[in-house]
Scaffold this motif. Structure first.
Motif, mmCIF file in Angstrom:
data_model
loop_
_atom_site.group_PDB
_atom_site.id
_atom_site.type_symbol
_atom_site.label_atom_id
_atom_site.label_comp_id
_atom_site.label_asym_id
_atom_site.label_seq_id
_atom_site.Cartn_x
_atom_site.Cartn_y
_atom_site.Cartn_z
ATOM 1 N N LEU A 169 -2.558 -57.069 -29.103
ATOM 2 C CA LEU A 169 -1.839 -56.714 -30.331
ATOM 3 C C LEU A 169 -0.444 -57.327 -30.411
ATOM 4 C CD1 LEU A 169 -2.823 -52.935 -30.650
ATOM 5 C CD2 LEU A 169 -3.934 -54.930 -31.662
ATOM 6 N N HIS A 170 -0.099 -58.144 -29.407
ATOM 7 C CA HIS A 170 1.183 -58.869 -29.410
ATOM 8 C C HIS A 170 2.356 -57.903 -29.632
ATOM 9 C CE1 HIS A 170 -1.343 -62.448 -29.585
ATOM 10 N NE2 HIS A 170 -1.919 -61.970 -30.674
ATOM 11 N N VAL A 171 2.412 -56.904 -28.774
ATOM 12 C CA VAL A 171 3.409 -55.845 -28.921
ATOM 13 C C VAL A 171 4.826 -56.397 -28.885
ATOM 14 C CG1 VAL A 171 4.354 -53.772 -27.808
ATOM 15 C CG2 VAL A 171 1.878 -54.067 -28.032
ATOM 16 N N ALA A 172 5.082 -57.406 -28.071
ATOM 17 C CA ALA A 172 6.433 -57.938 -27.923
ATOM 18 C C ALA A 172 6.978 -58.490 -29.234
ATOM 19 C CB ALA A 172 6.450 -59.033 -26.852
ATOM 20 N N ARG A 173 6.102 -58.870 -30.161
ATOM 21 C CA ARG A 173 6.559 -59.465 -31.415
ATOM 22 C C ARG A 173 7.062 -58.431 -32.415
ATOM 23 N NH1 ARG A 173 1.720 -63.833 -32.765
ATOM 24 N NH2 ARG A 173 1.876 -65.068 -30.822
ATOM 25 N N THR A 184 -0.699 -38.368 -18.184
ATOM 26 C CA THR A 184 -1.680 -39.453 -18.129
ATOM 27 C C THR A 184 -1.651 -40.281 -19.405
ATOM 28 O OG1 THR A 184 -3.103 -38.127 -16.703
ATOM 29 C CG2 THR A 184 -4.115 -40.005 -17.800
ATOM 30 N N PHE A 185 -1.475 -39.623 -20.544
ATOM 31 C CA PHE A 185 -1.390 -40.375 -21.798
ATOM 32 C C PHE A 185 -0.145 -41.256 -21.798
ATOM 33 C CE2 PHE A 185 -0.465 -40.877 -26.364
ATOM 34 C CZ PHE A 185 -1.681 -41.401 -26.774
ATOM 35 N N ALA A 186 0.964 -40.740 -21.266
ATOM 36 C CA ALA A 186 2.178 -41.554 -21.158
ATOM 37 C C ALA A 186 1.950 -42.736 -20.218
ATOM 38 C CB ALA A 186 3.343 -40.694 -20.669
ATOM 39 N N GLU A 187 1.234 -42.505 -19.119
ATOM 40 C CA GLU A 187 0.923 -43.596 -18.195
ATOM 41 C C GLU A 187 0.043 -44.646 -18.866
ATOM 42 O OE1 GLU A 187 -0.859 -44.213 -13.653
ATOM 43 O OE2 GLU A 187 -1.196 -42.336 -14.751
ATOM 44 N N PHE A 188 -0.928 -44.188 -19.652
ATOM 45 C CA PHE A 188 -1.800 -45.108 -20.378
ATOM 46 C C PHE A 188 -0.995 -45.940 -21.383
ATOM 47 C CE2 PHE A 188 -4.319 -45.619 -24.351
ATOM 48 C CZ PHE A 188 -5.194 -46.596 -23.903
ATOM 49 N N ILE A 189 -0.093 -45.296 -22.126
ATOM 50 C CA ILE A 189 0.754 -46.018 -23.087
ATOM 51 C C ILE A 189 1.616 -47.040 -22.362
ATOM 52 C CG2 ILE A 189 2.663 -45.775 -24.715
ATOM 53 C CD1 ILE A 189 0.010 -44.901 -25.852
ATOM 54 N N ASN A 190 2.188 -46.637 -21.241
ATOM 55 C CA ASN A 190 3.079 -47.533 -20.511
ATOM 56 C C ASN A 190 2.331 -48.755 -19.987
ATOM 57 O OD1 ASN A 190 5.441 -48.402 -18.905
ATOM 58 N ND2 ASN A 190 4.226 -47.694 -17.168
ATOM 59 N N GLN A 191 1.202 -48.523 -19.302
ATOM 60 C CA GLN A 191 0.520 -49.632 -18.654
ATOM 61 C C GLN A 191 -0.299 -50.482 -19.618
ATOM 62 O OE1 GLN A 191 -1.422 -48.931 -14.926
ATOM 63 N NE2 GLN A 191 -0.095 -47.232 -14.395
ATOM 64 N N VAL A 193 11.998 -52.062 -24.193
ATOM 65 C CA VAL A 193 12.452 -51.615 -22.881
ATOM 66 C C VAL A 193 12.926 -50.172 -22.943
ATOM 67 C CG1 VAL A 193 14.125 -52.002 -21.033
ATOM 68 C CG2 VAL A 193 13.018 -53.952 -22.154
ATOM 69 N N ARG A 194 13.666 -49.830 -24.016
ATOM 70 C CA ARG A 194 14.140 -48.448 -24.155
ATOM 71 C C ARG A 194 12.980 -47.485 -24.371
ATOM 72 N NH1 ARG A 194 18.850 -48.247 -21.732
ATOM 73 N NH2 ARG A 194 20.373 -49.711 -22.605
ATOM 74 N N VAL A 195 12.008 -47.907 -25.174
ATOM 75 C CA VAL A 195 10.824 -47.072 -25.386
ATOM 76 C C VAL A 195 10.081 -46.878 -24.072
ATOM 77 C CG1 VAL A 195 8.582 -46.949 -26.528
ATOM 78 C CG2 VAL A 195 10.585 -47.727 -27.799
ATOM 79 N N GLN A 196 9.972 -47.936 -23.287
ATOM 80 C CA GLN A 196 9.278 -47.835 -22.007
ATOM 81 C C GLN A 196 10.014 -46.900 -21.056
ATOM 82 O OE1 GLN A 196 8.777 -51.544 -19.848
ATOM 83 N NE2 GLN A 196 6.903 -50.791 -18.890
ATOM 84 N N GLU A 197 11.329 -46.936 -21.071
ATOM 85 C CA GLU A 197 12.096 -46.021 -20.224
ATOM 86 C C GLU A 197 11.819 -44.566 -20.599
ATOM 87 O OE1 GLU A 197 16.092 -47.271 -20.754
ATOM 88 O OE2 GLU A 197 15.948 -48.959 -19.355
ATOM 89 N N ALA A 198 11.741 -44.300 -21.894
ATOM 90 C CA ALA A 198 11.453 -42.930 -22.338
ATOM 91 C C ALA A 198 10.047 -42.512 -21.941
ATOM 92 C CB ALA A 198 11.632 -42.828 -23.852
ATOM 93 N N VAL A 199 9.092 -43.424 -22.076
ATOM 94 C CA VAL A 199 7.710 -43.112 -21.700
ATOM 95 C C VAL A 199 7.594 -42.877 -20.193
ATOM 96 C CG1 VAL A 199 5.362 -44.037 -21.603
ATOM 97 C CG2 VAL A 199 6.714 -44.305 -23.683
#
Length: 433
Positions: free
Chosen positions: A63-67, A43-50, A73-79
């Protein structure tokens, strides 16, 4: 543990203790505790992802994460791998643990216990095969419709079915000298039976428990948008949540259309006069689902107010972040709220009370209705404030609803704590006999 409790509290505590003595319920509770680390991590991984990694996430946008995040994308794949791996295993593990636990109360033979568990796992797997991939020469593919949180009720049902049947046979079949004979015979017979059942399941077009739940729960919302439809919807959703059918609140086409019309009115016209002030978005999602279905952010606050149960507080701290972002599965399964007679009452009552209060404020035009769609993971108390483009009165109403839900949860959390202590004392006394 002794504490002054009124008549209602004593009655509920006694009922909860008796409920926990039931062999089936005890097996389910032990299964939920066993898979809790998987649920918390997944659930924590799902929260981080979404909330952090998806473009429609609250923290991604604010928080403008994309900047600043490299290789997002690689981090999201791992999550996602962590999320799907843990939550996908949880339902399968639950079926194994429940079946294993039921047989363990009938025989100390490890082979019997493990055989029952693996037979339940096989049964779970066989109803999650894609029938279109069973042709010769094609690789078999698995369906995800009953994996993860959506599959927990299926895992419970299969675990209970296999465990009880296996236990019934074990109690009537005296252990032979060769301790491998009985587990081998029963496991092979069970696997053949599971294979036949899986084949019949696939021939009848398998369905998802979650899809069936969504179809049933949506019917109160098919008609006009009024407070009674919202109360019916909330009661059904709370009942299914108590049974362990977890997940986001479903919606309907007419609700989607009403939300779109509200958004268009807020953008095109001044004065904030919305055509549909009472919708799932403007009432339930905004004011009656802080912390997720069941208004469970109030439950977390009540846990911290009830100070004499360290285990409850540990669960509260462990699930605080995800619950604040409206991902409450670890909280519901960790206490547990699911299948708890005591905590099931405020799980139903808290949203109903906040719906009535919030609908009254909206109907009296004391506050504007939320119209703007919000990002996933937005903290519950801020949804009304942000959904009305920064109006302060929805923030005050959110605080009132949160206080009301906390007050509703508080006595039940205290009684659940006392029931847990009494059940543990009985278990210790029984173990010493």
């Amino acid at each position: 543990m002794t504490e002054n409790v009124n008549r209602l509290g004593n009655w509920l505590i006694t009922g909860e203790v008796r409920w926990r003595r039931n062999r089936q319920v005890a097996a389910i509770y032990r299964g939920l505790r066993t898979i809790l680390p998987l649920i918390v991590l997944g659930t924590f991984a799902e929260f981080i992802n979404q909330a952090w990694l998806e473009p429609n996430g609250y923290y991604y946008q604010t928080l403008h994460v994309a900047r600043w995040m490299l290789q997002r994308v690689r981090v999201q794949e791992a999550v996602l791998l962590l999320q799907n791996g843990t939550l996908g295993l949880a339902a399968i593990g639950l079926a194994f643990v429940i079946s294993h636990d039921l047989v363990a109360t009938a025989t100390p033979v490890t082979n019997d216990q493990m055989a029952a568990g693996f037979t339940a796992v096989l049964g779970f797997e066989l109803i999650n095969i894609n029938p279109l991939t069973l042709a010769v020469g094609k690789p078999v593919q698995w369906l995800a419709m009953d994996l993860g949180l959506h599959g927990l009720p299926v895992g419970v049902l299969i675990g209970l079915l296999v465990g009880n049947v296996y236990r019934w046979i074990v109690l009537r079949w005296r252990q032979p000298a060769n301790q491998l004979l009985r587990p081998m015979t029963l496991s092979l017979s069970g696997m053949v039976l599971m294979g036949l059942t899986g084949m019949l399941w696939l021939l009848r077009q398998p369905f998802s428990i979650r899809a069936a739940f969504n179809t049933l729960i949506r019917w109160p919302l098919q008609l006009s948008n009024d407070v009674w439809r919202l109360l019916d919807f909330s009661a059904l959703n709370g009942w299914f949540t108590w049974l362990g059918v977890l997940g986001p609140i479903p919606t309907t086409p007419n609700q989607t259309q009403a939300q779109a019309e509200n958004l268009a009115a807020a953008i095109q016209h001044s004065g904030w006069h919305l055509p549909h002030p009472l919708t799932v978005q403007s009432v339930i999602q905004t004011y009656a689902s802080m912390g997720g279905p069941g208004m469970t952010l109030g439950l977390v606050l009540a846990i911290f107010l009830v100070r004499h149960n360290a285990e409850q507080r540990q669960i509260g701290w462990l699930t605080l972040i995800s619950t604040l972002g409206n991902f409450n599965a670890p909280l519901l399964l960790g206490l547990p709220v699911v299948l708890s007679p005591i905590l099931g009452i405020p799980l139903l009552l808290a949203p109903l009370a906040t719906i009535l209060v919030s609908s009254g404020f909206l109907a009296a035009h004391w506050i504007p209705a939320a119209a703007y769609p919000l990002a996933v993971g937005t903290p519950g108390p801020l949804i009304g404030y942000l959904g009305t483009s920064g109006a302060l009165t929805p923030l005050l109403l959110a605080a009132l609803d949160l206080a009301l839900s906390t007050a509703i949860y508080y006595p039940f959390v205290k009684w659940a704590s006392l029931a847990q202590a009494r059940a543990e004392e009985e278990a210790q006394a029984h173990a010493t006999i």
